[in-house]
Design a protein around this motif. Structure first.
Motif, PDB file in Angstrom:
ATOM      1  N   THR A 151       8.694  11.722 -46.806  1.00 13.90           N
ATOM      2  CA  THR A 151       8.398  11.054 -45.354  1.00 13.90           C
ATOM      3  C   THR A 151       8.738  11.360 -44.591  1.00 13.90           C
ATOM      4  OG1 THR A 151      10.444   9.200 -44.679  1.00 13.90           O
ATOM      5  CG2 THR A 151      11.635  11.282 -45.413  1.00 13.90           C
ATOM      6  N   CYS A 152       9.227  11.487 -42.904  1.00 17.35           N
ATOM      7  CA  CYS A 152       9.710  12.319 -41.476  1.00 17.35           C
ATOM      8  C   CYS A 152      10.209  11.901 -40.954  1.00 17.35           C
ATOM      9  CB  CYS A 152       7.561  11.916 -41.063  1.00 17.35           C
ATOM     10  SG  CYS A 152       7.226  10.119 -40.281  1.00 17.35           S
ATOM     11  N   GLY A 153      10.312  12.216 -40.195  1.00 17.14           N
ATOM     12  CA  GLY A 153      11.352  12.488 -38.593  1.00 17.14           C
ATOM     13  C   GLY A 153      10.761  13.524 -37.378  1.00 17.14           C
ATOM     14  N   GLY A 154      11.942  13.575 -36.290  1.00 20.97           N
ATOM     15  CA  GLY A 154      12.266  14.461 -36.110  1.00 20.97           C
ATOM     16  C   GLY A 154      12.821  15.898 -36.583  1.00 20.97           C
ATOM     17  N   CYS A 155      12.404  17.001 -35.384  1.00 18.21           N
ATOM     18  CA  CYS A 155      13.780  17.965 -35.761  1.00 18.21           C
ATOM     19  C   CYS A 155      15.156  17.783 -36.788  1.00 18.21           C
ATOM     20  CB  CYS A 155      13.268  19.638 -35.017  1.00 18.21           C
ATOM     21  SG  CYS A 155      14.093  20.673 -34.991  1.00 18.21           S
ATOM     22  N   GLN A 156      15.401  17.238 -35.532  1.00 18.20           N
ATOM     23  CA  GLN A 156      16.778  16.579 -35.954  1.00 18.20           C
ATOM     24  C   GLN A 156      17.023  15.205 -36.068  1.00 18.20           C
ATOM     25  OE1 GLN A 156      20.014  18.215 -35.675  1.00 18.20           O
ATOM     26  NE2 GLN A 156      19.399  20.146 -34.538  1.00 18.20           N
ATOM     27  N   SER A 157      16.018  14.965 -37.176  1.00 15.36           N
ATOM     28  CA  SER A 157      16.495  13.271 -37.818  1.00 15.36           C
ATOM     29  C   SER A 157      17.581  13.454 -38.581  1.00 15.36           C
ATOM     30  CB  SER A 157      14.664  13.255 -38.230  1.00 15.36           C
ATOM     31  OG  SER A 157      14.870  11.696 -39.113  1.00 15.36           O
ATOM     32  N   ALA A 158      18.283  12.434 -38.288  1.00 18.70           N
ATOM     33  CA  ALA A 158      19.218  11.253 -38.888  1.00 18.70           C
ATOM     34  C   ALA A 158      19.335  11.173 -40.340  1.00 18.70           C
ATOM     35  CB  ALA A 158      20.252  10.858 -38.421  1.00 18.70           C
ATOM     36  N   HIS A 159      17.065  10.324 -40.254  1.00 20.93           N
ATOM     37  CA  HIS A 159      17.052   9.228 -40.877  1.00 20.93           C
ATOM     38  C   HIS A 159      16.183  10.613 -42.316  1.00 20.93           C
ATOM     39  CE1 HIS A 159      14.219   7.475 -44.144  1.00 20.93           C
ATOM     40  NE2 HIS A 159      12.851   8.117 -43.247  1.00 20.93           N
ATOM     41  N   ALA A 160      15.630  11.361 -41.494  1.00 18.75           N
ATOM     42  CA  ALA A 160      15.154  13.099 -43.414  1.00 18.75           C
ATOM     43  C   ALA A 160      16.261  13.725 -43.564  1.00 18.75           C
ATOM     44  CB  ALA A 160      14.212  13.496 -42.606  1.00 18.75           C
ATOM     45  N   ALA A 161      17.606  13.601 -42.911  1.00 18.60           N
ATOM     46  CA  ALA A 161      18.628  14.379 -43.664  1.00 18.60           C
ATOM     47  C   ALA A 161      19.042  13.705 -44.500  1.00 18.60           C
ATOM     48  CB  ALA A 161      20.016  14.546 -42.250  1.00 18.60           C
ATOM     49  N   ALA A 162      19.381  11.647 -43.988  1.00 15.25           N
ATOM     50  CA  ALA A 162      20.185  11.083 -45.331  1.00 15.25           C
ATOM     51  C   ALA A 162      18.804  10.962 -46.389  1.00 15.25           C
ATOM     52  CB  ALA A 162      19.980   9.594 -44.795  1.00 15.25           C
ATOM     53  N   VAL A 163      17.548  10.938 -45.766  1.00 14.66           N
ATOM     54  CA  VAL A 163      16.924  10.888 -47.772  1.00 14.66           C
ATOM     55  C   VAL A 163      17.402  11.976 -48.258  1.00 14.66           C
ATOM     56  CG1 VAL A 163      14.204  10.618 -48.653  1.00 14.66           C
ATOM     57  CG2 VAL A 163      14.886   9.425 -46.700  1.00 14.66           C
ATOM     58  N   ALA A 164      16.843  12.984 -47.631  1.00 17.83           N
ATOM     59  CA  ALA A 164      17.354  14.373 -48.324  1.00 17.83           C
ATOM     60  C   ALA A 164      18.979  14.758 -49.205  1.00 17.83           C
ATOM     61  CB  ALA A 164      16.938  15.709 -47.764  1.00 17.83           C
ATOM     62  N   VAL A 165      19.525  13.999 -48.503  1.00 17.09           N
ATOM     63  CA  VAL A 165      20.774  14.543 -49.207  1.00 17.09           C
ATOM     64  C   VAL A 165      21.545  12.881 -50.437  1.00 17.09           C
ATOM     65  CG1 VAL A 165      23.703  13.663 -48.833  1.00 17.09           C
ATOM     66  CG2 VAL A 165      22.319  14.971 -47.002  1.00 17.09           C
ATOM     67  N   SER A 166      20.213  11.973 -50.070  1.00 16.71           N
ATOM     68  CA  SER A 166      21.021  11.483 -50.730  1.00 16.71           C
ATOM     69  C   SER A 166      19.735  11.232 -52.795  1.00 16.71           C
ATOM     70  CB  SER A 166      20.301   9.412 -50.464  1.00 16.71           C
ATOM     71  OG  SER A 166      20.776   9.480 -49.897  1.00 16.71           O
ATOM     72  N   CYS A 167      18.664  12.140 -52.323  1.00 15.53           N
ATOM     73  CA  CYS A 167      17.778  11.709 -53.144  1.00 15.53           C
ATOM     74  C   CYS A 167      18.071  12.715 -54.162  1.00 15.53           C
ATOM     75  CB  CYS A 167      15.888  12.441 -53.071  1.00 15.53           C
ATOM     76  SG  CYS A 167      15.569  10.831 -51.766  1.00 15.53           S
ATOM     77  N   ALA A 168      19.216  14.347 -52.761  1.00 16.37           N
ATOM     78  CA  ALA A 168      19.479  15.421 -53.940  1.00 16.37           C
ATOM     79  C   ALA A 168      20.458  14.691 -54.807  1.00 16.37           C
ATOM     80  CB  ALA A 168      20.072  15.902 -53.456  1.00 16.37           C
ATOM     81  N   GLU A 169      21.175  13.808 -54.369  1.00 16.53           N
ATOM     82  CA  GLU A 169      22.327  13.168 -55.236  1.00 16.53           C
ATOM     83  C   GLU A 169      22.149  12.450 -56.858  1.00 16.53           C
ATOM     84  OE1 GLU A 169      25.767  12.617 -51.504  1.00 16.53           O
ATOM     85  OE2 GLU A 169      24.668  11.051 -52.276  1.00 16.53           O
ATOM     86  N   ARG A 170      20.691  11.893 -56.666  1.00 20.77           N
ATOM     87  CA  ARG A 170      20.209  11.307 -58.245  1.00 20.77           C
ATOM     88  C   ARG A 170      18.996  12.911 -58.484  1.00 20.77           C
ATOM     89  NH1 ARG A 170      22.434   8.588 -54.317  1.00 20.77           N
ATOM     90  NH2 ARG A 170      23.941   6.951 -53.992  1.00 20.77           N
ATOM     91  N   GLY A 171      18.860  13.378 -58.219  1.00 20.45           N
ATOM     92  CA  GLY A 171      17.911  14.276 -59.116  1.00 20.45           C
ATOM     93  C   GLY A 171      16.678  14.040 -58.259  1.00 20.45           C
ATOM     94  N   LEU A 172      16.441  13.191 -57.024  1.00 15.00           N
ATOM     95  CA  LEU A 172      14.803  13.499 -56.690  1.00 15.00           C
ATOM     96  C   LEU A 172      14.311  14.867 -56.359  1.00 15.00           C
ATOM     97  CD1 LEU A 172      14.881   9.204 -56.139  1.00 15.00           C
ATOM     98  CD2 LEU A 172      14.649  10.497 -58.353  1.00 15.00           C
ATOM     99  N   LYS A 173      13.530  14.764 -55.599  1.00 13.28           N
ATOM    100  CA  LYS A 173      12.970  16.059 -54.803  1.00 13.28           C
ATOM    101  C   LYS A 173      12.182  15.146 -53.924  1.00 13.28           C
ATOM    102  CE  LYS A 173      11.009  19.854 -54.193  1.00 13.28           C
ATOM    103  NZ  LYS A 173       9.682  21.138 -54.776  1.00 13.28           N
ATOM    104  N   SER A 174      12.622  15.812 -52.657  1.00 14.39           N
ATOM    105  CA  SER A 174      12.758  15.070 -51.077  1.00 14.39           C
ATOM    106  C   SER A 174      11.095  15.935 -50.172  1.00 14.39           C
ATOM    107  CB  SER A 174      13.482  14.121 -50.236  1.00 14.39           C
ATOM    108  OG  SER A 174      14.181  15.727 -49.664  1.00 14.39           O
ATOM    109  N   HIS A 175       9.999  15.684 -49.506  1.00 10.40           N
ATOM    110  CA  HIS A 175       9.411  16.589 -48.899  1.00 10.40           C
ATOM    111  C   HIS A 175       9.560  15.376 -47.517  1.00 10.40           C
ATOM    112  CE1 HIS A 175       7.342  17.987 -52.827  1.00 10.40           C
ATOM    113  NE2 HIS A 175       8.492  16.375 -53.259  1.00 10.40           N
ATOM    114  N   LEU A 176      10.122  16.770 -46.475  1.00  8.95           N
ATOM    115  CA  LEU A 176      10.135  15.674 -45.363  1.00  8.95           C
ATOM    116  C   LEU A 176       9.081  16.973 -44.551  1.00  8.95           C
ATOM    117  CD1 LEU A 176      14.247  16.526 -45.659  1.00  8.95           C
ATOM    118  CD2 LEU A 176      13.235  15.105 -46.316  1.00  8.95           C
ATOM    119  N   LEU A 177       7.994  16.046 -43.278  1.00  4.06           N
ATOM    120  CA  LEU A 177       7.643  16.736 -42.438  1.00  4.06           C
ATOM    121  C   LEU A 177       8.088  16.471 -41.313  1.00  4.06           C
ATOM    122  CD1 LEU A 177       4.193  14.575 -44.485  1.00  4.06           C
ATOM    123  CD2 LEU A 177       5.626  16.711 -44.605  1.00  4.06           C
ATOM    124  N   LEU A 178       8.643  17.586 -40.825  1.00  9.29           N
ATOM    125  CA  LEU A 178       9.673  17.404 -39.464  1.00  9.29           C
ATOM    126  C   LEU A 178       8.780  17.617 -38.378  1.00  9.29           C
ATOM    127  CD1 LEU A 178      13.070  19.249 -40.057  1.00  9.29           C
ATOM    128  CD2 LEU A 178      12.464  16.942 -40.012  1.00  9.29           C
TER     129      LEU A 178
END
Length: 384
Positions: A151-178
């Motif tokens: 997924t993608c977002g701005g440098c301070q993207s709340a969406h990107a952070a939400a995806v990263a945390v939610s995926c990590a809690e479930r054992g998924l790897k997130s790739h964030l394009l900022l």
């Protein structure tokens, strides 16, 4: 009242405040629903709005319950020294346990007030409406054995952070394009994204072509053994009673793709996909319970809109449930035409995916489900 943004709070107006103009009353009523002949795994029967919502929302969720805190903010003339600005002569009193009964007017004072839905308290790191937009999606990723999320977002993207945390809690790897350059000091959501996800900073010239950028990076993650999906791929498969074949490949009833060990899903910027509407609609269903806001009161919701997905979800939820609620979205990043185009796209996608038909009369009466307004002052980033 606001939904979304860094604080991710939703505000519902109960009484008029002079600084916010009154919106023309929205004509509501239960819109008839007819499942189309090509609905994905849904019965071909005529349902009213509430029955339809019960079927659409009958699924696994990321949030165990839809509950949220609702605070009441009362306004009264301030005593003593006045501050600058339009609200400088007002004082604000926060009631964290407001009363929602029928005798509200008799029990309350004559001071104007509004409510704030404190979705920013849902999770210590996944803020506000970001959790709502991932509410229906994350269980699908787990059910269909997705291994990686791009997924993608701005440098301070709340969406990107939400995806990263939610995926990590479930054992998924997130790739964030900022977007942009890496800051010298990592703070706020940028720091959270870096801790929980795999962050890549992308030049603005490349970021402007978002879909190409996302697909290119997903290809790199997939390499020669992975398989790339979009949100709609697994959503359609989950709604179907049989295996579905899409342009992205074959997904069986257990979420397995043919001859691929790694499954990568692309989530659009801000989770602006139709599946994100479901968690927001679930919130509307919770709020309209009789012991809370109820289904009879005329409620005005004011939403801080980034992609506009949350605002559209609130509007669709109110329409489907026949609520006399009006949704006003304060635009953040685009033109009013672009927001209206996104609104119509999400409504169309919702009809297609879930077999739901808002009548033409209903749509014409309200000219969509959201009233879009410009922003008077630039929004400040509270976590930068």
């Amino acid at each position: 009242m606001r939904v979304g943004g860094r604080q991710a709070a939703t505000a519902m107006r109960q009484q008029g405040i002079s600084s916010i103009r009154t919106i023309n009353a929205m004509k509501t009523g239960l819109c008839s629903a007819q499942f189309s002949s090509h609905s994905q795994g849904l019965p071909k029967v005529k349902l009213n709005g509430e029955e339809l919502m019960s079927k659409v929302l009958n699924r696994r969720w990321m949030l165990h319950v839809p509950d949220t805190e609702i605070h009441q903010i009362k306004l009264s003339p301030s005593q003593g020294r006045h501050r600058e600005g339009p609200s400088g002569n007002l004082s604000f009193l926060n009631n964290t346990k407001p009363y929602f009964g029928d005798e509200l007017k008799e029990k309350g004072s004559e001071d104007p007030f509004f409510y704030v839905v404190r979705d920013d308290l849902l999770h210590p790191l996944v803020n506000g409406n970001k959790a709502r937009k991932l509410d229906a999606l994350l269980p699908l990723l787990v059910d269909y054995s997705v291994t990686d999320v791009v997924t993608c977002g701005g440098c301070q993207s709340a969406h990107a952070a939400a995806v990263a945390v939610s995926c990590a809690e479930r054992g998924l790897k997130s790739h964030l394009l900022l977007r942009g350059e890496q800051p010298e000091i990592l703070t706020g959501y940028n720091l959270i994204s870096t801790i929980y996800g795999d962050v890549t900073y992308v030049p603005r010239s490349i970021y402007s072509r978002r879909m190409t950028m996302l697909k290119t990076h997903a290809d790199l993650v997939a390499s020669n053994t992975g398989h790339i999906l979009c949100c709609n791929d697994i959503l359609e498969s989950s709604l179907s009673d049989h295996s579905s074949t899409s342009s992205s490949g074959h997904i069986d009833a257990h979420g397995n793709t043919e001859n691929h060990s790694r499954k990568i899903i692309i989530i659009n910027e801000g989770a602006g996909d139709v599946v994100a509407l479901l968690g927001v609609i679930r919130l509307v269903q919770y709020l309209c319970q009789s012991h809370l806001l109820g289904k009879e009161r005329q409620i005005k919701l004011v939403v801080d809109a980034g992609t506009g997905t949350t605002a559209v979800g609130l509007g669709i939820g109110a329409q489907c449930l026949g609520l006399p609620w009006e949704v006003t979205a304060v635009m953040l990043a685009d033109t009013i035409d672009a927001y209206r185009q996104q609104e119509q796209k999400l409504i169309s996608d919702f009809r297609t995916r879930f077999g739901f038909h808002l009548t033409d009369h209903c749509l014409n009466e309200v000219d969509g489900v959201v009233h879009w307004v410009g922003r008077c002052h630039q929004r400040k980033c509270v976590m930068c």
